[in-house]
Design a protein around this motif. Structure first.
Motif, short mmCIF file in Angstrom:
data_model
loop_
_atom_site.label_atom_id
_atom_site.label_comp_id
_atom_site.label_asym_id
_atom_site.label_seq_id
_atom_site.Cartn_x
_atom_site.Cartn_y
_atom_site.Cartn_z
N ILE A 157 0.85 -1.19 0.00
CA ILE A 157 0.00 0.00 0.00
C ILE A 157 0.89 1.24 0.00
O ILE A 157 1.80 1.36 0.81
CB ILE A 157 -0.98 0.01 1.20
N THR A 158 0.64 2.12 -0.95
CA THR A 158 1.44 3.34 -1.08
C THR A 158 0.53 4.51 -1.42
O THR A 158 -0.62 4.33 -1.83
CB THR A 158 2.50 3.21 -2.20
N LYS A 159 1.05 5.70 -1.23
CA LYS A 159 0.32 6.90 -1.63
C LYS A 159 0.89 7.42 -2.94
O LYS A 159 2.10 7.40 -3.15
CB LYS A 159 0.43 7.98 -0.56
N GLU A 160 0.01 7.84 -3.82
CA GLU A 160 0.44 8.45 -5.06
C GLU A 160 -0.56 9.51 -5.47
O GLU A 160 -1.77 9.34 -5.31
CB GLU A 160 0.59 7.40 -6.17
N PRO A 161 -0.10 10.65 -5.96
CA PRO A 161 -1.01 11.75 -6.30
C PRO A 161 -1.93 11.40 -7.47
O PRO A 161 -1.56 10.66 -8.38
CB PRO A 161 -0.07 12.89 -6.66
N TYR A 162 -3.14 11.96 -7.41
CA TYR A 162 -4.12 11.78 -8.49
C TYR A 162 -4.52 13.16 -8.99
O TYR A 162 -4.80 14.08 -8.20
CB TYR A 162 -5.36 11.05 -7.96
N SER A 163 -4.54 13.32 -10.29
CA SER A 163 -4.96 14.59 -10.88
C SER A 163 -5.63 14.34 -12.22
O SER A 163 -5.04 13.73 -13.12
CB SER A 163 -3.75 15.51 -11.06
N TYR A 164 -6.89 14.79 -12.32
CA TYR A 164 -7.62 14.62 -13.58
C TYR A 164 -8.66 15.73 -13.67
O TYR A 164 -9.52 15.88 -12.79
CB TYR A 164 -8.29 13.26 -13.65
N LYS A 165 -8.55 16.53 -14.73
CA LYS A 165 -9.42 17.69 -14.93
C LYS A 165 -9.39 18.57 -13.68
O LYS A 165 -8.36 19.05 -13.28
CB LYS A 165 -10.83 17.22 -15.29
N ASN A 166 -10.54 18.75 -13.02
CA ASN A 166 -10.58 19.64 -11.86
C ASN A 166 -10.46 18.89 -10.52
O ASN A 166 -10.68 19.45 -9.45
CB ASN A 166 -11.87 20.47 -11.85
N ILE A 167 -10.11 17.60 -10.59
CA ILE A 167 -9.98 16.80 -9.37
C ILE A 167 -8.50 16.53 -9.10
O ILE A 167 -7.77 16.04 -9.95
CB ILE A 167 -10.73 15.45 -9.50
N LYS A 168 -8.09 16.88 -7.87
CA LYS A 168 -6.70 16.67 -7.47
C LYS A 168 -6.67 16.09 -6.07
O LYS A 168 -7.36 16.57 -5.17
CB LYS A 168 -5.94 18.00 -7.52
N ASP A 169 -5.89 15.03 -5.90
CA ASP A 169 -5.75 14.38 -4.60
C ASP A 169 -4.30 13.96 -4.42
O ASP A 169 -3.85 12.98 -5.03
CB ASP A 169 -6.69 13.17 -4.50
N ASP A 170 -3.56 14.69 -3.59
CA ASP A 170 -2.14 14.39 -3.38
C ASP A 170 -1.93 13.17 -2.50
O ASP A 170 -0.83 12.62 -2.44
CB ASP A 170 -1.44 15.60 -2.74
#
Length: 208
Positions: A157-170
Protein backbone atom coordinates in the motif's frame (compact mmCIF):
# COMPACT_ATOMS: atom_id res chain seq x y z
CA UNK A 1 -74.51 -12.64 -40.88
CA UNK A 2 -74.82 -11.52 -37.30
CA UNK A 3 -73.46 -14.85 -36.08
CA UNK A 4 -70.38 -14.40 -38.28
CA UNK A 5 -69.79 -10.90 -36.90
CA UNK A 6 -70.13 -12.15 -33.33
CA UNK A 7 -67.77 -15.01 -34.09
CA UNK A 8 -65.21 -12.65 -35.64
CA UNK A 9 -65.50 -10.34 -32.63
CA UNK A 10 -64.89 -13.24 -30.25
CA UNK A 11 -61.88 -14.37 -32.29
CA UNK A 12 -60.42 -10.86 -32.26
CA UNK A 13 -60.92 -10.58 -28.48
CA UNK A 14 -59.34 -14.00 -27.98
CA UNK A 15 -56.33 -13.03 -30.11
CA UNK A 16 -55.91 -9.79 -28.14
CA UNK A 17 -56.05 -11.67 -24.84
CA UNK A 18 -53.46 -14.18 -26.07
CA UNK A 19 -51.13 -11.34 -27.16
CA UNK A 20 -51.53 -9.52 -23.83
CA UNK A 21 -50.87 -12.73 -21.91
CA UNK A 22 -47.81 -13.50 -24.04
CA UNK A 23 -46.42 -10.00 -23.47
CA UNK A 24 -47.03 -10.28 -19.74
CA UNK A 25 -45.27 -13.64 -19.52
CA UNK A 26 -42.37 -12.40 -21.67
CA UNK A 27 -42.01 -9.30 -19.52
CA UNK A 28 -41.95 -11.40 -16.37
CA UNK A 29 -39.27 -13.72 -17.78
CA UNK A 30 -37.11 -10.79 -18.90
CA UNK A 31 -37.43 -9.15 -15.48
CA UNK A 32 -36.51 -12.36 -13.67
CA UNK A 33 -33.60 -12.95 -16.02
CA UNK A 34 -31.93 -9.55 -15.96
CA UNK A 35 -32.92 -8.05 -12.65
CA UNK A 36 -32.90 -9.25 -9.06
CA UNK A 37 -36.41 -9.37 -7.69
CA UNK A 38 -36.97 -8.69 -4.01
CA UNK A 39 -37.08 -12.46 -3.44
CA UNK A 40 -33.63 -12.88 -5.01
CA UNK A 41 -31.94 -9.98 -3.29
CA UNK A 42 -29.72 -11.07 -0.45
CA UNK A 43 -30.78 -9.83 2.95
CA UNK A 44 -28.81 -6.92 4.41
CA UNK A 45 -27.48 -8.00 7.80
CA UNK A 46 -25.30 -5.01 8.71
CA UNK A 47 -24.57 -1.51 7.48
CA UNK A 48 -22.52 1.63 8.00
CA UNK A 49 -25.10 4.35 7.16
CA UNK A 50 -22.65 7.29 7.41
CA UNK A 51 -20.62 5.83 4.57
CA UNK A 52 -23.36 4.03 2.66
CA UNK A 53 -21.81 0.56 3.09
CA UNK A 54 -23.99 -2.54 3.53
CA UNK A 55 -23.29 -6.20 4.26
CA UNK A 56 -25.41 -8.86 2.55
CA UNK A 57 -26.06 -12.31 3.98
CA UNK A 58 -24.66 -14.22 0.98
CA UNK A 59 -21.15 -12.82 1.34
CA UNK A 60 -18.35 -15.29 2.23
CA UNK A 61 -17.05 -15.41 5.80
CA UNK A 62 -13.77 -13.65 4.96
CA UNK A 63 -15.74 -10.69 3.58
CA UNK A 64 -18.00 -10.58 6.65
CA UNK A 65 -14.97 -10.58 8.95
CA UNK A 66 -13.45 -7.65 7.06
CA UNK A 67 -16.75 -5.76 7.23
CA UNK A 68 -16.74 -6.11 11.04
CA UNK A 69 -13.24 -4.66 11.12
CA UNK A 70 -14.37 -1.83 8.84
CA UNK A 71 -17.22 -1.01 11.23
CA UNK A 72 -14.72 -0.70 14.09
CA UNK A 73 -12.26 1.41 12.08
CA UNK A 74 -14.91 3.87 10.88
CA UNK A 75 -16.40 4.29 14.37
CA UNK A 76 -13.16 5.82 15.65
CA UNK A 77 -13.06 9.58 16.11
CA UNK A 78 -9.77 9.69 14.21
CA UNK A 79 -10.13 7.13 11.43
CA UNK A 80 -7.00 5.17 10.57
CA UNK A 81 -7.15 6.00 6.89
CA UNK A 82 -4.53 3.53 5.73
CA UNK A 83 -6.40 0.71 7.45
CA UNK A 84 -9.62 1.99 5.88
CA UNK A 85 -7.97 1.83 2.45
CA UNK A 86 -6.66 -1.68 3.14
CA UNK A 87 -10.02 -3.04 4.22
CA UNK A 88 -12.18 -1.71 1.40
CA UNK A 89 -9.57 -2.71 -1.18
CA UNK A 90 -9.64 -6.29 0.11
CA UNK A 91 -13.44 -6.30 0.29
CA UNK A 92 -13.83 -4.91 -3.23
CA UNK A 93 -11.40 -7.48 -4.66
CA UNK A 94 -13.10 -10.36 -2.82
CA UNK A 95 -16.61 -9.30 -3.80
CA UNK A 96 -15.63 -8.74 -7.43
CA UNK A 97 -13.88 -12.08 -7.97
CA UNK A 98 -16.01 -14.28 -5.70
CA UNK A 99 -18.40 -15.14 -8.53
CA UNK A 100 -20.01 -18.20 -6.98
CA UNK A 101 -22.56 -16.11 -5.03
CA UNK A 102 -23.55 -13.94 -8.00
CA UNK A 103 -27.05 -14.33 -9.51
CA UNK A 104 -26.20 -13.19 -13.05
CA UNK A 105 -23.61 -11.34 -15.12
CA UNK A 106 -25.23 -8.07 -14.06
CA UNK A 107 -24.79 -8.84 -10.36
CA UNK A 108 -21.36 -7.19 -10.23
CA UNK A 109 -19.50 -7.25 -6.92
CA UNK A 110 -17.63 -4.41 -5.23
CA UNK A 111 -19.74 -1.62 -6.74
CA UNK A 112 -20.46 0.07 -3.41
CA UNK A 113 -16.75 0.91 -3.12
CA UNK A 114 -16.42 2.31 -6.65
CA UNK A 115 -16.41 6.05 -7.27
CA UNK A 116 -20.02 7.01 -8.02
CA UNK A 117 -19.17 8.64 -11.36
CA UNK A 118 -17.37 5.49 -12.51
CA UNK A 119 -19.87 2.91 -11.23
CA UNK A 120 -22.02 2.60 -14.36
CA UNK A 121 -19.05 2.06 -16.67
CA UNK A 122 -17.51 -0.32 -14.14
CA UNK A 123 -20.63 -2.53 -14.14
CA UNK A 124 -20.96 -2.42 -17.93
CA UNK A 125 -17.33 -3.39 -18.50
CA UNK A 126 -17.47 -6.17 -15.91
CA UNK A 127 -20.66 -7.65 -17.38
CA UNK A 128 -18.94 -7.93 -20.76
CA UNK A 129 -15.63 -9.31 -19.47
CA UNK A 130 -15.14 -11.10 -16.12
CA UNK A 131 -18.89 -11.64 -15.57
CA UNK A 132 -19.86 -12.30 -19.19
CA UNK A 133 -20.28 -16.07 -19.01
CA UNK A 134 -21.94 -16.37 -15.60
CA UNK A 135 -25.06 -18.49 -15.92
CA UNK A 136 -28.33 -17.32 -14.35
CA UNK A 137 -28.88 -18.65 -10.83
CA UNK A 138 -32.28 -17.23 -9.91
CA UNK A 139 -33.55 -20.55 -8.60
CA UNK A 140 -30.25 -21.63 -6.96
CA UNK A 141 -29.83 -24.67 -9.24
CA UNK A 142 -26.70 -23.63 -11.15
CA UNK A 143 -23.91 -26.22 -11.36
CA UNK A 144 -21.40 -23.97 -13.17
CA UNK A 145 -17.91 -23.91 -11.63
CA UNK A 146 -17.14 -20.37 -10.52
CA UNK A 147 -14.37 -18.92 -8.34
CA UNK A 148 -14.69 -18.85 -4.55
CA UNK A 149 -12.22 -16.55 -2.78
CA UNK A 150 -10.82 -18.13 0.38
CA UNK A 151 -8.10 -15.69 1.40
CA UNK A 152 -6.95 -12.13 0.78
CA UNK A 153 -4.09 -10.00 1.99
CA UNK A 154 -2.62 -6.61 1.18
CA UNK A 155 0.76 -7.07 -0.44
CA UNK A 156 1.56 -3.38 -0.76
CA UNK A 157 0.00 0.00 0.00
CA UNK A 158 1.44 3.34 -1.08
CA UNK A 159 0.32 6.90 -1.63
CA UNK A 160 0.44 8.45 -5.06
CA UNK A 161 -1.01 11.75 -6.30
CA UNK A 162 -4.12 11.78 -8.49
CA UNK A 163 -4.96 14.59 -10.88
CA UNK A 164 -7.62 14.62 -13.58
CA UNK A 165 -9.42 17.69 -14.93
CA UNK A 166 -10.58 19.64 -11.86
CA UNK A 167 -9.98 16.80 -9.37
CA UNK A 168 -6.70 16.67 -7.47
CA UNK A 169 -5.75 14.38 -4.60
CA UNK A 170 -2.14 14.39 -3.38
CA UNK A 171 -2.87 11.61 -0.87
CA UNK A 172 -4.60 9.05 -3.08
CA UNK A 173 -3.82 5.38 -2.44
CA UNK A 174 -2.54 2.48 -4.51
CA UNK A 175 -3.16 -0.96 -2.99
CA UNK A 176 -2.02 -4.37 -4.25
CA UNK A 177 -4.29 -7.17 -3.00
CA UNK A 178 -3.41 -10.87 -3.26
CA UNK A 179 -6.24 -13.39 -3.57
CA UNK A 180 -6.41 -17.15 -3.08
CA UNK A 181 -9.24 -19.36 -4.37
CA UNK A 182 -10.85 -22.62 -3.32
CA UNK A 183 -9.93 -23.93 -6.77
CA UNK A 184 -7.68 -22.36 -9.39
CA UNK A 185 -9.92 -21.52 -12.35
CA UNK A 186 -7.55 -19.02 -13.91
CA UNK A 187 -8.75 -15.85 -12.20
CA UNK A 188 -6.28 -13.15 -11.02
CA UNK A 189 -4.26 -13.71 -7.86
CA UNK A 190 -3.15 -10.09 -7.74
CA UNK A 191 -5.41 -7.04 -8.01
CA UNK A 192 -4.25 -3.43 -8.26
CA UNK A 193 -6.67 -0.94 -6.72
CA UNK A 194 -6.45 2.85 -6.70
CA UNK A 195 -8.48 5.07 -4.39
CA UNK A 196 -9.05 8.77 -3.94
CA UNK A 197 -10.84 10.96 -1.40
CA UNK A 198 -14.43 12.07 -1.82
CA UNK A 199 -15.25 14.13 1.25
CA UNK A 200 -14.67 11.73 4.18
CA UNK A 201 -14.90 8.60 2.02
CA UNK A 202 -12.28 6.75 0.04
CA UNK A 203 -13.55 5.61 -3.36
CA UNK A 204 -12.00 3.27 -5.91
CA UNK A 205 -11.40 4.83 -9.31
CA UNK A 206 -9.38 1.98 -10.80
CA UNK A 207 -9.31 -1.78 -10.26
CA UNK A 208 -7.34 -4.16 -12.48
Amino acid sequence: MRKRKKLKKKVVILIILIIVLALAVSGFIVYKTYFKSDDNKSKIIDEIPEYGYTLEADQPKIYKDLFKKLVSVLKEENVNEEEYARLISQMAAIDFYNLDNKVSKNDVGGVQFIRAKNAQNFVLEASETVYKYIEQDIYKKRDQKLPVVTKSEVKEITKEPYSYKNIKDDDAYKVIVNLEYKKDLGYPNEVEIKLLHTDKKLEIYSMK
